[in-house]
Motif scaffolding. Sequence first.
Motif, short mmCIF file in Angstrom:
data_model
loop_
_atom_site.label_atom_id
_atom_site.label_comp_id
_atom_site.label_asym_id
_atom_site.label_seq_id
_atom_site.Cartn_x
_atom_site.Cartn_y
_atom_site.Cartn_z
N LEU A 4 0.83 -1.20 0.00
CA LEU A 4 0.00 0.00 0.00
C LEU A 4 0.87 1.25 0.00
N GLU A 5 1.96 1.22 0.77
CA GLU A 5 2.86 2.37 0.82
C GLU A 5 3.58 2.56 -0.51
N ALA A 8 1.11 4.08 -2.95
CA ALA A 8 0.89 5.49 -2.66
C ALA A 8 2.08 6.34 -3.11
N LEU A 11 2.00 6.62 -6.88
CA LEU A 11 0.91 7.52 -7.29
C LEU A 11 1.28 8.97 -7.07
N LEU A 12 1.91 9.25 -5.94
CA LEU A 12 2.35 10.63 -5.66
C LEU A 12 3.43 11.07 -6.65
#
Length: 435
Positions: A4-5, A8, A11-12
């Motif tokens: 998940l990290e 993220a 995506l950032l």
Amino acid sequence: MELLEVAALLLLLLAALLAGGVWIAVTLMACGFVGMQFVGGNIPAGSVLATTIWGNSASWTLAALPLFIWMGEILFRTKLSEEMFRGLAPWLNWLPGRLMHVNVLACGIFGAVSGSSTATCATVAKIALPELKRRGYDEMVSLGSLAGAGTLGLLIPPSIMMVVYAATANVSIIQVFLAGFLPGLLVMALYSGYLIVWSLLNPKKTPPADPPMSWRDRFRESAKLIPVALLITLVFLSLILGWATATECAAWGVLGSLAIAWWHGALTRELFWTSVMGATRITCMIMLILAGASYLSTALAYTGIPTALAEGVQALALSPYALIAALTVMYMVLGTMIDGISMIVLTTSVVIPMVRQAGFDPVWFGIFVVLVVEMAQVSPPVGFNLFVLQTMSGKDSNTVAWAALPFFLLLVVAVAIITIFPQIVMIVPQLAFSN
């Protein structure tokens, strides 16, 4: 780091690079390279980059892409748009809305030979807008119908967007082409139905019909459409009957478009060279984006993010309709920020596992994606059809966007219809491949 990290972080990074104006292809490759750093086993990111890009670019399927683009570039530079308007107009005077239906039909015809929404919108608008304005048709409805109908260049095969989706999702390009026929007719019917209802509710805003024209004169005006009609028919029949692959059909389409240009007396050295260079520029842009997307897809596969995401969606126990509704909203939001090809290559690797898990056919999903990309073409602030019509009409972007709103909503209706009745999409490819 947890998956998940990692997701993220990627995506950032993606959002930051895109916001910073970095080329989409470079952004995708950068995100893929960063993603590879979180893969165990010391897999060399550079070697994966080289083998992935070569493996995905050296594709027989993708050979159809530059040919279809070149076919559209050639026809774009002939008198096709003017002759379509003159050839279709005599047959539509009896319909409520009259010549505004020419926008829908002409965009459908040109969309079948160009494969590009922007080219379709620009070509038909160039001749239709001044003509409709001269005859006294409502300008807002004329603009809206052109913005909406221009998107048919994406949905009616052969379509550049369909080729990109088929290559990215690893599905049959011929099946995706065949799946677009009935949804394309559905969207055209929705647009024409709206024009009929609007004209019946606003009879004073519709100018009187043109003087009656004899059947002989009608056929004389429409005769110039015969070469294009034959070209489209031959390309479609070759696909449906299995006479040729999509790439072979594209090659025949180029030869046919060159013959039509010669027939019209437009085949000059300048037309040939400008069409080649125009097709080359567009093809290079798309191929570079696809190369970056393939690397990012491979990196995501190594990290296990798509599988984890699909399992997470499955754990949410979303119904198929709820998943499609969520994806529709997601694509509508993406459409306000990036172009259609980027939407497909950025999301397909992540979304396809979710869609398969929910029980949707990837071919059906391809048509769904094309429809929501069509919405993006008429969604501010990055709707390319809005830009085209803003330039050609001299109106501000808000006016053009407001004019296109009813046709945007009709695309939402089309998505709902094919979701409830998926056989509208699947019946043609199923019949074609049942033998």
